[in-house]
Structure formats: C-alpha cells, structure tokens
Design an enzyme around this catalytic site. Structure first.
Site, PDB file in Angstrom:
ATOM      1  N   GLY A  77       4.030  31.435  64.324  1.00 16.87           N
ATOM      2  CA  GLY A  77       2.635  31.235  64.696  1.00 16.87           C
ATOM      3  C   GLY A  77       2.043  32.459  65.372  1.00 16.87           C
ATOM      4  N   TYR A  78       1.707  33.441  64.592  1.00 18.69           N
ATOM      5  CA  TYR A  78       1.112  34.671  65.138  1.00 18.69           C
ATOM      6  C   TYR A  78      -0.375  34.754  64.773  1.00 18.69           C
ATOM      7  CZ  TYR A  78       5.328  37.127  66.788  1.00 18.69           C
ATOM      8  OH  TYR A  78       6.435  37.518  67.477  1.00 18.69           O
TER       9      TYR A  78
ATOM     10  N   GLU B  71      11.123  42.750  61.917  1.00 16.92           N
ATOM     11  CA  GLU B  71      10.531  42.215  60.703  1.00 16.92           C
ATOM     12  C   GLU B  71      10.227  43.348  59.727  1.00 16.92           C
ATOM     13  OE1 GLU B  71       6.799  40.251  61.356  1.00 16.92           O
ATOM     14  OE2 GLU B  71       6.663  39.516  59.307  1.00 16.92           O
TER      15      GLU B  71
ATOM     16  N   GLU C 181      -2.191  49.563  56.621  1.00 15.24           N
ATOM     17  CA  GLU C 181      -3.093  50.418  57.391  1.00 15.24           C
ATOM     18  C   GLU C 181      -2.732  50.370  58.878  1.00 15.24           C
ATOM     19  OE1 GLU C 181      -4.111  48.330  54.897  1.00 15.24           O
ATOM     20  OE2 GLU C 181      -4.342  50.050  53.559  1.00 15.24           O
TER      21      GLU C 181
END
Lengths: 400, 377
Positions: free
Chosen positions: A127-128, A245, A387
C-alpha cells in the site's frame, strides 16, 4: 578476475536443476507453457515447495530462514529458476515487507510475521501509491490517527497488485502533518485485510485483466503493535525497501530466458514462411537487445558483488531498474513483432485454466504477446517511474 | 566468477593512473602529439622502463606474462589521459603478431626492441578498398627464387612513420576475400619499394598509406605459415579492437565526469545548468551507458582471458556498444559543454575526436553488429 564457475558452484547448479526437474509440478509447468495465469493456490503451492527445500528466502539472513548463499549461488539459482520457466516468488512478502520487518521491526513482530512469510502461509500486498500520489509518493494523504491502543486509518491506496488475493497489506500512512519536510510524519503500518472498513475494488488494466486494485480504508482500526519501527520514520524504511525492489526488477535471468526462447522460435519456420531469424533487420534488433542484456547482466553481477561485501544496494540500483525494464519492454515488443498478424486476435479465454486447446487461434502463445506487451508498459512506470530513477541518479549519484 | 583485481593488477592501475594524473596533463598530451614523431620518445621510453610495454609478453620472451585483462586496464587509463604514445601499434598489434606467430629468430630479432622502447613496428591491417574486412587482401606476394615479391597498397597503417619493421599481409593464394591464402610478412621499413605517404589523423595520432612496388621479401620474412596468416591477423585485430574499446571506456567516463562537473559550474539564467532536468536525465543516461560499457568490457576481457570460444562475438558486442551508447555519451558531452565543447582549446573536443576515431577503427557499430549476428548463428 575470471568468469568461470568453481566445482562447488557447478555442483550447486546441478543440485538446483535436479530439484527443479523433480519438484516443479507438471500441471504448473503446463500452465506456464500455455501462458495460463496462475491462481493463488498455484503460487502458494509452488512457494511452499521452495520453502520445504529451504530456498524460499534467498536473500534473508540465515537466522530468519535465509539461504546464506553467495552472490554467485543466487545468480545461479535465479538463472535456473528462469530456465525452468518457473515463476519468481510473489515479491510483496518475502522480498519487500520481510526485509523491513527483520531490519526495523521488534522481536515480537519478527516472530509474528516472518515465519508465515517464509512458509507462504500469508499473502502480502503493498500500500504505497494513492490516486493523488504516483511518482510523488511523499504527497500521500492516507491518514492514521492515534486513538488509544489503535490507529484509525482513512484513505485510498491504488495500483495494489493482487490485493484481491492478499491477507495483509503494508502501508505508508501519514501520522503527522505538522512536519518540516513532507517525508517526515509518514509511518510504516501493517494491516490485516479482513479488518472492518477495508474494501478492495478491481482496476482492469489495458490488456483486460484484473491484476491491480484500489484499496479503501474507512475508519480501519489497527492495533498500535502493527507499527514498524518509530512513528514518523516510515519514509526511511520504505526507501530501503524500494532499493531492494529496484534491484530485483532488473529481471536479468528472466529476460535471458525469454530472449533465448524468442531466438529459438524465430529460428523455426512458422506458417510455412522462411524463419524470421533470417530477416536481417529482425536479427540485428534481437542481437542489439541481447548485447544490452549482457551488459546489464554484468552490471547486476557487479552490484551484487558489492552488496556481498557489505554495501547496501544504493542509488545505483536505479540503473538496474531503468535498463532492466527497458530491456523487458524491448523483448515484449520483439515477441509481438515476431507474432505478426497473430498478435492481433483478442482471445484472453485461451489463457484461462480449462481452455480446450484444440480451439486455439494461432500457434503456441502468439496471441498472448500483445497482451504482455500492453500490460508490461507498466514496468517503466512502477516502482518509481524511470524518470524518477533518473532524478535519483542525478541527485544521489551525480550530485546535481 | 570474480570481479576483483589481483594485487598486481591493482598496482598496475595505480601506477598508470598516477602517471596520468601527475605527468600527463592535457597540455603535455597536446605537446607530445604535435612532435614530428606524433608522440614523445622520452615518454615512450618511460612506458618501457615502467614495464608497461612488457605487460602482454611471456616471461620467456622478456615480458611480464600479463594478458588481456592487464592490457585493458592499461588502455582504460590511456583513454583517460588521451595518451598518444604508440602502445596499440607497437605492443598490441605488431607485438601481438610476433608473440603469436613469430619463430624464435624473429622474436629475438624484434621483441626485445619493442619491449625496451628502442624500436617501432606497424601492422598493415587495411587496404584502400577493404573497408573493415581484414580478409579483403588484394596485395599480392608472388613466389620467386629465394623469396617473394610484394605489390599492392595499404591504408591506415598506424605508427608507419616511426616503424623499423612492417607486418604486411599479402595474398599468396586464393582470391581477394578468401580467408585462406593470406601470408604475413615481416619486412624491414628500409626495404626498397616501400613508399610511405604519412599523415596525422584527426585524433592527434599518426598513420600512413603504403605503396608497395616490387618489395623483396626473403623466405625467412614469412611470419607464421604461408597461406595461413589470417588467423593471426584476426586474433591481433580482435585484441586491438578490445584494446581500443577499453580506451574508449576510459574516454567515455572521463567525458561524462567532466560534463557533470561543468554543468555544476556553468551558470545560465542565474542557476547552474546542471539544475535543469532536461540535462540531468541525459547525464543520468550517460552514466548508465558508461556503466553498461564497462560491464561489457569486463565480460569480453574475461572471456578473452579464459580463451573462450565466443570471445570474438563478445568483442563485437563491446564494439557495437561503444559505437552506439558510447557515441551518445561523447556527443552529449560536447552538446552540454555548449560552444566551448567545439573549441580546439578545450580537452573535451580532443576526447571527442579520439573517441570518434575509435568508433571507426577495426570496424564501426554496424559492421560489428553484423559480425555478432553471423557469429550467433
């Protein structure tokens, strides 16, 4: 400096191969070969097989059930898993939340959560992101307010991968707005998905599948013991997790497997035509991609070697994320090109369990190539868009 | 698998890198390149005294027993310093030919002088029509009593101006593009019939066209086997390709670092230009390209050192990477330096020219991607 494997390493590779030959179930292999999406039980069954072998938590410290493998052993393992076309572990538990728990959690939290992650008893999701916080993660608005022994959470998380299968969610939430920097006042909290007030709403993505979700929190009461580390320090913990990650998103072994499979397929004559590999333009595109991938493989190995001598994966992991996803997407596009007209039939039923194979359109999984191409445009957007990665490189590596 | 340098390798890198930092600044480089020889003989002797010229030769031949890894580490530093001294021509190309194909007599005649810096050599690997195909040898060597008579033309003969001896591939059999039928000849530079039209190259180095008219070579001038010279030629050109790629990796990283530094100091619109995201992302991409190129260089040199079958394929991969990703780094470095980047005064321009020359040397990106495809089949 040398490229050779030692005798021990070759023996280890053979051990992994033998394990995969014997223990990777045939029905799951078939699903994978036919491009059929695995369900929750398929993933958990396979992950439990890895756990039984002691190979579920490749990167964890040995004391929590990790393997204690060298960098090269991990490299060999990833290659063999990919080569057998076995899927990677669902990352949210074992690769993402677990390192935060064993690094910043207290003893009680480690005992409570780590064994279930290791044994794949519990499915986690992340949940980010929020509807208003994509690349600008620190602008997140989901609030957690202290009320006695509980936090009360309100807000919405989005792009939550496989939340529909998840038992628990780890969240970054705002516990204080009275802060000098937006990155302060954010906390890292674990939430049981069965808690009243948690609802999951599907988001159907470009290729038509249900992979991601919105997760709504409506006065969700979470015990304070579910807070990891200190209140207000969640950003720091979450950043460490993101670097892990990014390192794992390089996906070198998987891309190698896919590239070799593409080369093999293009060497065959499909539909009576000359093999595509004899087309000079195609052969050159494939070669250029393979060269990029070889470079990434060695960049990845250099990073892993640095990690092995005690350096945490730093901002350099952004390089792996950028190139890794660009190469994956390059492969997606080449697979679709190779399929020609057979990339166009939209026949998603062919990739659902139980499909009658003799009604198939196109040879093999040609009609899946476009779905993968569309879906995987996500790769350069998720885990901090490419980006954002270039911003990180500029700021933290180049000092700009 | 191991990426760490041995103690000897670390010492070698330290010694070359110290030399570049302390004794080989840009002004020195420009002064050396402007000399008649195209380099500084005293500096070249220093390279010999420091043992760098001896690196790739076997101990029995008076060398230090190093290999492709050591040569690549040296060349990377030479790239950083834009070194013009003829390491490539003398040590990698000619030294490589003698090392690999020379008999005891030929080695004892020439290797000592190359290693101690007293003599020079040049390999004539290209012809006016050959472009990058080293098997395209139109120069002929006709057998006559007691030897051969060589006729033909050679181009881009590096270090020809200073050479005491030439290694000349000439056709003793087969037709123009055949790999078999090529013989290497070791011909002293003062032999009658060798016409030299020498020139500076755009990158501050020097080379020449050779016109060979009835050049007499004795039977003892044959280096290696008659008709069997191609394998040696390919092997030394591969080594040279690897060497210039390592040099290019040093050049790219230096250009990238100088550009980042420049962007922190150059103020426009009241702020350093490095604060602009349009430039930041391009410099981030340049860093990625530098890291990726260095990684491929490690792959190629480690395969070469292991004598692996796919070494030539790896070298072509690396040369392609240099000619594509590397070219972007070099061009972006000039672009971000703005007008200053295209002045003769600034070192960036000279790094750019050397990099551009390397792109062409031994085959450009297109040539090597085709070779990679062919070797992958």
């Amino acid at each position: 400096m040398n490229v050779n494997f030692s005798a021990d390493e070759i023996a280890f590779r053979d051990e992994v191969r033998t394990f995969l030959d014997e223990k990777y179930p045939q029905d799951l292999r078939d699903k994978q070969a036919q491009g059929i999406r695995w369900d929750r039980e398929d993933h958990l069954r396979w992950q439990k097989i890895l756990y039984e072998q002691g190979w579920a938590a490749v990167n964890w410290p040995v004391e929590y059930g990790g393997t204690g493998w060298t960098v090269i052993q991990k490299y060999i393992f990833a290659n063999e898993i990919a080569e057998a076309d076995a899927p990677d572990m669902i990352p949210f538990g074992v690769k993402m939340v677990a390192p935060v728990i064993y690094t910043y959690g207290n003893e009680e939290q480690k005992e409570r959560f780590l064994p279930d992650i290791l044994q794949s008893n519990v499915w986690w999701c992340q949940g980010y992101s929020e509807p208003g916080s994509g690349s600008d993660l620190a602008s997140l608005k989901t609030r957690a307010e202290r009320d006695g022994d509980h936090y009360v959470i309100n807000g919405t998380k989005t792009w939550t991968t496989l939340a529909q299968m998840a038992d628990w969610i780890f969240c970054l939430v705002r516990t204080s707005s009275d802060v000098a920097r937006r990155q302060e006042g954010i906390s890292f909290i674990l939430v049981d998905m069965r808690t009243p007030g948690v609802t999951v709403k599907p988001i159907i993505t470009i290729e038509g599948e249900h992979e991601v979700n919105e997760v709504h929190f409506d006065n969700v009461r979470v015990p304070v013991e579910n807070l990891i580390g200190e209140e207000g320090k969640g950003w720091t913990y979450g950043k460490v997790l993101l670097q892990h990650e990014r390192t794992s998103t390089a996906g070198v072994a998987r891309s190698k497997f896919r590239l070799n499979r593409l080369r093999r397929k293009c060497g065959e004559s499909l539909h009576g035509a000359a093999p595509l590999i004899e087309d000079r333009n195609f052969a050159r595109k494939l070669a250029a991609l393979e060269i990029d991938l070889k470079a990434l493989e060695y960049t990845d190995l250099r990073t892993l070697a640095a990690v092995a001598v005690g350096k945490a994966p730093g901002p350099e992991s952004s390089i792996l994320k950028v190139r890794g996803t660009e190469i994956q997407q390059g492969l997606d596009a080449l697979f679709m090109e190779a399929a020609g007209y057979y990339a166009l039939p939209y026949v998603p039923d062919q990739y659902v369990a139980g499909f009658v194979q003799d009604e198939r359109v196109g040879a093999g999984t040609e009609t899946r190539t476009s779905l993968t191409y569309f879906n995987n445009r996500k790769a350069s957007i998720y885990a901090g868009s490419n980006e954002i990665q270039r911003n990180i490189i500029s700021k933290h590596v180049l000092g700009l | 698998m191991d990426f760490s340098l041995s103690e000897e390798q670390s010492m070698l890198v330290d010694s070359v890198s110290r030399f570049i930092d302390n004794d080989y600044d840009f002004e020195t480089r420009q002064r050396n390149a402007a000399r008649d020889e195209g380099f500084d003989p005293a500096t070249w002797r220093q390279f010999a005294d420091l043992g760098w010229a001896a690196v790739p030769f076997a101990e029995d031949d008076g060398g230090l027993g190093g290999g492709p890894i050591e040569v690549a580490l040296l060349m990377q530093q030479f790239g950083r310093g834009l070194v013009v001294e003829p390491y490539l021509a003398n040590i990698v190309l000619a030294g490589g030919a003698l090392r690999q194909a020379g008999n005891a007599e030929q080695k004892s005649e020439w290797l000592g002088g190359l290693i101690d810096g007293s003599r020079h050599a040049a390999v004539a690997f290209a012809e006016p029509q050959s472009r990058f195909d080293i098997a395209d040898v139109a120069t002929s060597a006709a057998a006559v009593d007691g030897g051969f008579v060589i006729n033909g033309s050679k181009s881009m003969v590096l270090n020809a101006r200073n050479a005491d001896v030439f290694v000349i591939p000439a056709r003793t059999g087969g037709s123009r593009n055949d790999k078999s039928g090529i013989t290497l000849f070791l011909v002293p530079a003062d032999t009658a019939g060798i016409g030299i039209r020498d020139y500076a190259t755009v990158d501050g180095h020097q080379a020449a066209e050779l016109l060979l008219t009835d050049v007499q070579a004795t039977a003892t001038a044959v280096l290696g086997n008659i008709d069997g010279g191609f394998d040696t030629l390919r092997s030394i050109v591969d080594d040279a390709t690897l060497a210039v790629c390592a040099e290019a990796v040093g050049i790219m990283s230096t250009m990238h670092e100088k550009t980042v530094e420049y962007s922190k100091n150059r103020v426009q619109f009241g702020v350093p230009i490095g604060s602009f995201q349009a430039l930041q992302h391009r410099m981030a991409d340049n860093l990625i390209a530098c890291e990726q190129s260095y990684s491929l260089m490690l792959w190629a040199v480690m395969l070469k050192a292991a004598g692996a079958d796919d070494t030539s394929r790896a070298i072509s991969a690396l040369k392609y990477q240099i000619g594509t990703a590397g070219r972007r780094v070099a061009q972006e470095a000039v672009q971000i330096h703005g007008g200053m980047g295209i002045t003769w005064e600034l070192d960036i321009a000279h790094y750019f020219k050397r990099f551009s020359a390397i792109e062409t040397l031994f085959g450009n990106a297109d040539f090597h991607l085709d070779r990679y495809v062919a070797l992958s089949a």
